[in-house]
Write an enzyme that holds these catalytic residues in place. Structure first.
Site, short mmCIF file in Angstrom:
data_model
loop_
_atom_site.label_atom_id
_atom_site.label_comp_id
_atom_site.label_asym_id
_atom_site.label_seq_id
_atom_site.Cartn_x
_atom_site.Cartn_y
_atom_site.Cartn_z
N GLN A 40 0.81 -1.21 0.00
CA GLN A 40 0.00 0.00 0.00
C GLN A 40 0.85 1.26 0.00
OE1 GLN A 40 -1.38 0.59 4.52
NE2 GLN A 40 -1.66 -1.54 3.82
N HIS A 77 0.13 5.80 0.79
CA HIS A 77 -0.80 6.78 1.34
C HIS A 77 -0.65 8.12 0.62
CE1 HIS A 77 -1.40 3.79 4.39
NE2 HIS A 77 -0.16 3.88 4.80
N GLU A 89 3.39 7.86 8.25
CA GLU A 89 3.52 6.97 9.40
C GLU A 89 4.99 6.63 9.65
OE1 GLU A 89 0.76 4.10 7.84
OE2 GLU A 89 2.37 2.68 7.39
N HIS A 123 4.82 0.32 0.43
CA HIS A 123 5.42 -0.47 1.49
C HIS A 123 4.54 -1.66 1.84
CE1 HIS A 123 2.83 2.50 3.50
NE2 HIS A 123 2.62 1.57 4.42
N ARG A 182 -4.25 0.61 -2.10
CA ARG A 182 -3.62 -0.71 -2.08
C ARG A 182 -3.14 -1.10 -3.47
NH1 ARG A 182 -7.83 -0.77 1.58
NH2 ARG A 182 -7.22 -1.35 3.71
#
Length: 415
Positions: free
Chosen positions: A100, A102, A137, A266, A285
């Site tokens: 996935q 982001h 993240e 990642h 995804r």
């Protein structure tokens, strides 16, 4: 002192462990079902509960909403609309997650508005942007932690592809060799993830057979090939297995971390980690999942720049190791005490904090003399309005503390 213990939600995803989170929380092992994530924060899907002095519990969302300035501080409350901008997690990865990426803040805002105008329900399975915010993240290993993250230098990837060459793979290898840059990676990645299923069913088994041979011959890319073989076993007809050949293969030791900014493709493979992320659900995804994959939107988001993935060890700062990133939503830091070391660390910040004990036992002391014990697996909420507190290890065992703060808050720690 208004430091209060948190009661946190456990997310029972199928890729989780039946031992890691129960052991951390002191519950019977194994658990009846896989437990993948322990959430600490004010995510609307599963907010933490704050335990008051009388044992009553309130949602952290409600507490923050009642008095955002006191709870978050003026600067944090203003910047994030009166909401806590980060979520802290324990990840217990027994099986690989989906591959996935982001979106950036701009991509998320634009995508959210586009899907709102289209009338797509926010909980629809094919919705890409349930909220208008970015989702950077950072993951910090508690045990040896395995991941794929970011695109490997294409010259090195060409070497890998040539090492496992099969007749069906050669044309793709030479496609990248002819243009070993971001554009070449985009072209090869796009080609692979849009292959017709019949073509993929011809190519992928041959690639997996070549990986088996490479492992048997103790080839240079043993780890990469073993990773692809594992993914191929669980997802035998998935183009994401081919995409995994393009990514950096990482093994983090305890205390090491990686930061995943917008666009970083990642996949977490195995291990236990502390993760801090922006309080968002926006995920695009690539594969290795039964969930929705929107290839055109994924290609709009993925960053095809390539390099070795930086591994962060934490910058020393007054007893803490601070994992610095450019994410405005969060900052993660940690402190470790050796067995028998009872030195105090003073926390003095102007923003909200969540403290998590992952080993040993800690004691939090306030200026008014009040104290809170924090054993392994427990966490506490510290409002911005709280005065400085002192933290020290108690007992003879080593102790570890993780500290989550908002990135816009000038939190300081000193011995």
């Amino acid at each position: 002192m208004t430091v209060e213990l948190l009661r946190n939600a456990v997310r029972p995803y199928a890729w989780g462990s039946r031992t890691t989170i129960p052991e951390l929380l002191g519950r019977p092992v194994p658990s009846p079902h896989p437990e993948a994530e322990l959430w600490m924060g004010a995510h609307p899907g599963d907010p933490s509960r704050v335990v008051g002095p009388d044992g009553t519990e309130r949602s952290l969302i409600d507490i923050v909403a009642t008095d955002p300035v006191s709870q978050l501080g003026t600067r944090c409350a203003d910047q994030w609309g009166g909401k806590l901008p980060f979520l802290l997690k324990i990840l217990a990865v027994e099986e690989p997650l989906s591959m996935q990426a982001h979106p950036s803040a701009a991509q998320a805002a634009e995508g959210y508005e586009r899907e709102e105008r289209a009338g797509i329900p926010r909980d629809a399975h094919h919705r890409n942007y349930p909220d208008p915010t970015a989702k950077p993240e950072l993951v910090c290993a508690l045990t040896e932690f395995h991941a794929l993250a970011g695109f490997r230098d294409p010259h090195r990837t060409v070497e890998l592809l040539r090492a496992i060459d099969t007749p069906g793979l050669t044309k793709y290898t030479e496609l990248l060799a002819a243009q070993p840059d971001a554009a070449g990676l985009r072209a090869l990645f796009t080609t692979w993830i849009t292959l017709p299923q019949a073509a993929l069913d011809d190519l992928l088994p041959a690639v997996l057979d070549a990986c088996v041979l490479h492992v048997k011959e103790h080839g240079e890319f043993d780890t990469e090939c073993r990773t692809v073989l594992g993914l191929g076993e669980t997802h035998p007809r998935d183009a994401g297995v081919l995409a995994a050949l393009l990514l950096n293969r990482l093994t983090l030791s305890a205390g090491e971390a990686i930061y995943l900014p917008a666009g970083n493709l990642h996949l977490y493979l195995h291990g236990t980690a502390v993760e801090i992320l922006a309080n968002s659900d926006n995920i695009l995804r690539c594969g290795l999942t039964p969930k929705h994959v929107d290839v055109p939107e994924l290609l709009r988001v993925v960053d095809f720049s390539s390099a070795d993935m930086p591994v962060l060890c934490g910058e020393p700062e007054s007893g803490f190791a601070v994992y610095r990133t450019d994410a405005p939503e969060f900052e993660l830091s940690r402190v470790e005490w050796a067995g028998g070391d009872n030195a105090e660390v003073v926390l003095d910040g102007d923003g909200p904090e969540i403290l998590l004990c992952t080993a040993g036992e800690l004691l939090l002391c306030a200026e008014d003399g009040s104290k809170v014990e924090l054993p392994k697996g427990d966490s506490v909420w510290l409002p911005a309005s709280d005065p400085a507190i002192r933290v020290r290890s108690v007992g003879a065992e080593p102790a570890h503390l993780f500290r989550a703060t908002a990135g816009t808050c000038s939190a300081k720690a000193h011995l």
